[in-house]
Design a protein around this motif. Structure first.
Motif, PDB file in Angstrom:
ATOM      1  N   PHE A  63      35.539  17.987  86.363  1.00 25.63           N
ATOM      2  CA  PHE A  63      37.089  18.213  86.683  1.00 25.63           C
ATOM      3  C   PHE A  63      37.226  17.332  87.840  1.00 25.63           C
ATOM      4  O   PHE A  63      36.431  17.639  89.170  1.00 25.63           O
ATOM      5  CB  PHE A  63      37.263  19.518  86.822  1.00 25.63           C
ATOM      6  CG  PHE A  63      36.908  20.518  85.543  1.00 25.63           C
ATOM      7  CD1 PHE A  63      37.840  20.520  84.619  1.00 25.63           C
ATOM      8  CD2 PHE A  63      35.505  21.003  85.437  1.00 25.63           C
ATOM      9  CE1 PHE A  63      37.600  21.464  83.565  1.00 25.63           C
ATOM     10  CE2 PHE A  63      35.266  21.869  84.408  1.00 25.63           C
ATOM     11  CZ  PHE A  63      36.323  21.930  83.288  1.00 25.63           C
ATOM     12  N   ILE A  64      38.130  16.344  88.086  1.00 23.83           N
ATOM     13  CA  ILE A  64      38.301  15.657  89.276  1.00 23.83           C
ATOM     14  C   ILE A  64      39.878  15.668  89.532  1.00 23.83           C
ATOM     15  O   ILE A  64      40.676  15.949  88.827  1.00 23.83           O
ATOM     16  CB  ILE A  64      38.218  14.364  88.667  1.00 23.83           C
ATOM     17  CG1 ILE A  64      36.546  14.107  88.557  1.00 23.83           C
ATOM     18  CG2 ILE A  64      38.564  13.329  89.979  1.00 23.83           C
ATOM     19  CD1 ILE A  64      36.299  12.787  87.974  1.00 23.83           C
ATOM     20  N   SER A  65      40.378  15.899  90.732  1.00 19.85           N
ATOM     21  CA  SER A  65      41.586  15.637  91.432  1.00 19.85           C
ATOM     22  C   SER A  65      41.864  14.428  92.202  1.00 19.85           C
ATOM     23  O   SER A  65      40.750  14.212  92.956  1.00 19.85           O
ATOM     24  CB  SER A  65      41.825  17.011  91.800  1.00 19.85           C
ATOM     25  OG  SER A  65      41.291  17.008  93.337  1.00 19.85           O
ATOM     26  N   THR A  69      47.621   9.334 100.433  1.00 13.01           N
ATOM     27  CA  THR A  69      48.553   9.718 101.423  1.00 13.01           C
ATOM     28  C   THR A  69      49.969   8.841 100.993  1.00 13.01           C
ATOM     29  O   THR A  69      49.758   7.477 100.578  1.00 13.01           O
ATOM     30  CB  THR A  69      47.830   9.241 102.604  1.00 13.01           C
ATOM     31  OG1 THR A  69      47.659   7.542 102.509  1.00 13.01           O
ATOM     32  CG2 THR A  69      47.014   9.898 102.844  1.00 13.01           C
ATOM     33  N   PRO A  70      51.149   9.392 101.440  1.00  9.64           N
ATOM     34  CA  PRO A  70      52.452   8.574 101.222  1.00  9.64           C
ATOM     35  C   PRO A  70      52.427   7.308 101.950  1.00  9.64           C
ATOM     36  O   PRO A  70      52.094   7.115 103.162  1.00  9.64           O
ATOM     37  CB  PRO A  70      53.372   9.740 102.048  1.00  9.64           C
ATOM     38  CG  PRO A  70      52.657  10.939 101.999  1.00  9.64           C
ATOM     39  CD  PRO A  70      51.185  10.670 102.056  1.00  9.64           C
ATOM     40  N   ASN A  71      53.003   6.354 101.219  1.00  4.88           N
ATOM     41  CA  ASN A  71      52.952   4.979 101.621  1.00  4.88           C
ATOM     42  C   ASN A  71      54.239   4.387 101.210  1.00  4.88           C
ATOM     43  O   ASN A  71      54.155   3.929  99.916  1.00  4.88           O
ATOM     44  CB  ASN A  71      51.638   4.262 101.674  1.00  4.88           C
ATOM     45  CG  ASN A  71      51.888   2.692 102.231  1.00  4.88           C
ATOM     46  OD1 ASN A  71      52.840   2.233 102.609  1.00  4.88           O
ATOM     47  ND2 ASN A  71      50.564   2.199 102.227  1.00  4.88           N
ATOM     48  N   SER A  72      55.456   4.424 101.963  1.00  7.69           N
ATOM     49  CA  SER A  72      56.612   3.795 101.070  1.00  7.69           C
ATOM     50  C   SER A  72      56.462   2.199 100.966  1.00  7.69           C
ATOM     51  O   SER A  72      57.276   1.794 100.145  1.00  7.69           O
ATOM     52  CB  SER A  72      57.845   4.198 102.175  1.00  7.69           C
ATOM     53  OG  SER A  72      57.714   3.684 103.580  1.00  7.69           O
ATOM     54  N   ALA A  73      55.744   1.672 101.700  1.00  4.89           N
ATOM     55  CA  ALA A  73      55.633   0.251 101.480  1.00  4.89           C
ATOM     56  C   ALA A  73      54.982  -0.204 100.298  1.00  4.89           C
ATOM     57  O   ALA A  73      55.359  -1.068  99.773  1.00  4.89           O
ATOM     58  CB  ALA A  73      55.012  -0.282 102.856  1.00  4.89           C
ATOM     59  N   ALA A  74      54.112   0.404  99.915  1.00  2.00           N
ATOM     60  CA  ALA A  74      53.178   0.290  98.706  1.00  2.00           C
ATOM     61  C   ALA A  74      52.465   1.419  98.057  1.00  2.00           C
ATOM     62  O   ALA A  74      51.431   1.899  98.570  1.00  2.00           O
ATOM     63  CB  ALA A  74      52.017  -0.795  99.131  1.00  2.00           C
ATOM     64  N   PRO A  75      53.509   2.326  97.568  1.00  2.00           N
ATOM     65  CA  PRO A  75      52.908   3.599  96.881  1.00  2.00           C
ATOM     66  C   PRO A  75      51.982   3.223  96.043  1.00  2.00           C
ATOM     67  O   PRO A  75      51.836   2.312  95.271  1.00  2.00           O
ATOM     68  CB  PRO A  75      54.064   4.229  96.371  1.00  2.00           C
ATOM     69  CG  PRO A  75      55.141   3.191  96.257  1.00  2.00           C
ATOM     70  CD  PRO A  75      54.712   2.061  97.300  1.00  2.00           C
ATOM     71  N   SER A  76      51.065   4.242  95.710  1.00  7.41           N
ATOM     72  CA  SER A  76      49.822   3.965  94.851  1.00  7.41           C
ATOM     73  C   SER A  76      49.218   5.405  94.445  1.00  7.41           C
ATOM     74  O   SER A  76      49.664   6.354  94.991  1.00  7.41           O
ATOM     75  CB  SER A  76      48.941   3.066  95.664  1.00  7.41           C
ATOM     76  OG  SER A  76      48.118   4.034  96.706  1.00  7.41           O
ATOM     77  N   VAL A  77      48.686   5.157  93.109  1.00  7.74           N
ATOM     78  CA  VAL A  77      48.062   6.373  92.519  1.00  7.74           C
ATOM     79  C   VAL A  77      46.407   5.848  92.245  1.00  7.74           C
ATOM     80  O   VAL A  77      46.330   4.302  92.162  1.00  7.74           O
ATOM     81  CB  VAL A  77      48.621   6.780  91.112  1.00  7.74           C
ATOM     82  CG1 VAL A  77      50.105   7.166  91.591  1.00  7.74           C
ATOM     83  CG2 VAL A  77      48.654   5.653  90.364  1.00  7.74           C
ATOM     84  N   VAL A  78      45.679   6.575  91.909  1.00  2.77           N
ATOM     85  CA  VAL A  78      44.328   6.256  91.682  1.00  2.77           C
ATOM     86  C   VAL A  78      44.291   5.960  90.084  1.00  2.77           C
ATOM     87  O   VAL A  78      44.753   6.980  89.087  1.00  2.77           O
ATOM     88  CB  VAL A  78      43.264   7.338  91.817  1.00  2.77           C
ATOM     89  CG1 VAL A  78      41.922   7.105  91.537  1.00  2.77           C
ATOM     90  CG2 VAL A  78      43.404   7.820  93.402  1.00  2.77           C
ATOM     91  N   LEU A  79      43.827   4.785  89.541  1.00  6.29           N
ATOM     92  CA  LEU A  79      44.072   4.413  88.272  1.00  6.29           C
ATOM     93  C   LEU A  79      42.675   4.685  87.395  1.00  6.29           C
ATOM     94  O   LEU A  79      41.716   4.512  88.065  1.00  6.29           O
ATOM     95  CB  LEU A  79      44.445   2.952  88.063  1.00  6.29           C
ATOM     96  CG  LEU A  79      45.574   2.761  88.717  1.00  6.29           C
ATOM     97  CD1 LEU A  79      45.782   1.153  88.562  1.00  6.29           C
ATOM     98  CD2 LEU A  79      46.942   3.298  88.020  1.00  6.29           C
ATOM     99  N   GLY A  80      42.752   5.329  86.412  1.00  5.71           N
ATOM    100  CA  GLY A  80      41.563   5.228  85.316  1.00  5.71           C
ATOM    101  C   GLY A  80      40.858   6.558  85.576  1.00  5.71           C
ATOM    102  O   GLY A  80      39.604   6.377  84.900  1.00  5.71           O
ATOM    103  N   VAL A  81      41.256   7.248  86.638  1.00  4.79           N
ATOM    104  CA  VAL A  81      40.399   8.584  86.620  1.00  4.79           C
ATOM    105  C   VAL A  81      40.755   9.622  86.139  1.00  4.79           C
ATOM    106  O   VAL A  81      41.780  10.346  86.270  1.00  4.79           O
ATOM    107  CB  VAL A  81      40.264   8.751  88.028  1.00  4.79           C
ATOM    108  CG1 VAL A  81      39.439  10.060  88.393  1.00  4.79           C
ATOM    109  CG2 VAL A  81      39.906   7.722  89.167  1.00  4.79           C
ATOM    110  N   SER A  82      40.002  10.160  84.870  1.00  3.99           N
ATOM    111  CA  SER A  82      40.638  11.358  84.294  1.00  3.99           C
ATOM    112  C   SER A  82      40.277  12.613  84.565  1.00  3.99           C
ATOM    113  O   SER A  82      39.158  12.593  85.416  1.00  3.99           O
ATOM    114  CB  SER A  82      39.706  11.134  82.728  1.00  3.99           C
ATOM    115  OG  SER A  82      40.065  12.450  81.902  1.00  3.99           O
ATOM    116  N   PRO A  83      41.265  13.492  84.872  1.00  2.53           N
ATOM    117  CA  PRO A  83      41.123  14.710  85.556  1.00  2.53           C
ATOM    118  C   PRO A  83      39.977  15.889  84.629  1.00  2.53           C
ATOM    119  O   PRO A  83      39.402  16.866  85.372  1.00  2.53           O
ATOM    120  CB  PRO A  83      42.468  15.496  85.539  1.00  2.53           C
ATOM    121  CG  PRO A  83      43.302  14.734  84.300  1.00  2.53           C
ATOM    122  CD  PRO A  83      42.619  13.300  84.235  1.00  2.53           C
ATOM    123  N   THR A  84      39.816  15.541  83.624  1.00  2.23           N
ATOM    124  CA  THR A  84      39.142  16.351  82.494  1.00  2.23           C
ATOM    125  C   THR A  84      38.073  15.652  81.613  1.00  2.23           C
ATOM    126  O   THR A  84      38.776  14.957  81.106  1.00  2.23           O
ATOM    127  CB  THR A  84      39.788  17.486  81.923  1.00  2.23           C
ATOM    128  OG1 THR A  84      40.594  18.389  83.002  1.00  2.23           O
ATOM    129  CG2 THR A  84      38.894  18.482  81.391  1.00  2.23           C
TER     130      THR A  84
END
Length: 198
Positions: A63-65, A69-84
């Motif tokens: 189980f992964i979360s 951190t907020p970054n208006s200039a270049a918002p990002s998400v962690v790609l390819g990481v399954s939560p379960t």
């Protein structure tokens, strides 16, 4: 075509607009937290007295979360990481015979994003998601010496099935579940072989 690039007299195009995209590291902090459970359980303590030694199972779950951190200039998400994710394996290993049945499950997640156009001079980003994926496999082997006595290299006869129930692999969509981006349907794969050691 940029109109300034078109030569009306020669009726030729001297230049074209080209859109170039480039991966960019976000300056924000990405945090990945999680935990994993593993369970290995031989069943001889129950079945051996009944004349059925060698059965057992293994299981694990992850189980992964993720958090950025907020970054208006270049918002990002962690790609390819399954939560379960979880795997369950049932097995039999005894007297030169081995059979394993495996079930793997991975929950869908964000796997990428693309800029697909401009609206009011602003880039429109379209996220790409993978769907939940589950697959069942079987692997088995038997030592030929069980039937033919001692043989050079002590060979095993093997039989494996990948994707027993024809799960569609690499299934992804963009923004909406009915907007498919990639579908790979390999069907089942059956493999026979002989394995030995020198």
């Amino acid at each position: 075509i940029n109109q300034g690039c078109y030569d009306a007299v020669a009726q030729t195009v001297n230049c074209l607009n080209v859109t170039v995209t480039q991966a960019r590291n976000a300056s924000g902090l990405e945090t990945i937290k999680g935990f994993e459970f593993n369970w290995v359980q031989p069943l001889d303590f129950i079945l051996k007295d009944a004349g059925l030694p060698g059965f057992g199972f293994t299981a694990n779950a992850t189980f992964i979360s993720t958090k950025t951190t907020p970054n208006s200039a270049a918002p990002s998400v962690v790609l390819g990481v399954s939560p379960t994710q979880y795997n369950i394996v049932g097995y039999y290993e005894n007297d030169g015979i081995m059979v394993r049945a495996t079930y793997n499950y991975t929950r869908g997640t964000i796997v990428g994003s693309n800029v697909y156009g401009l609206i009011a001079n602003l880039a429109v980003v379209q996220a790409e998601y993978s769907r939940d994926f589950a697959q069942a496999d079987i692997s088995s082997s038997v030592k030929l010496s069980k039937f033919f006595g001692e043989l050079p290299s002590d060979p095993d006869l093997t039989f494996d099935v990948q994707n027993l129930f024809h799960a569609k692999n690499s299934l992804s969509y963009k923004q909406f579940t009915n907007l498919a981006n990639q579908v790979y349907n390999p069907g089942s794969i059956f493999m026979f072989g002989v394995r030995g050691s020198l």
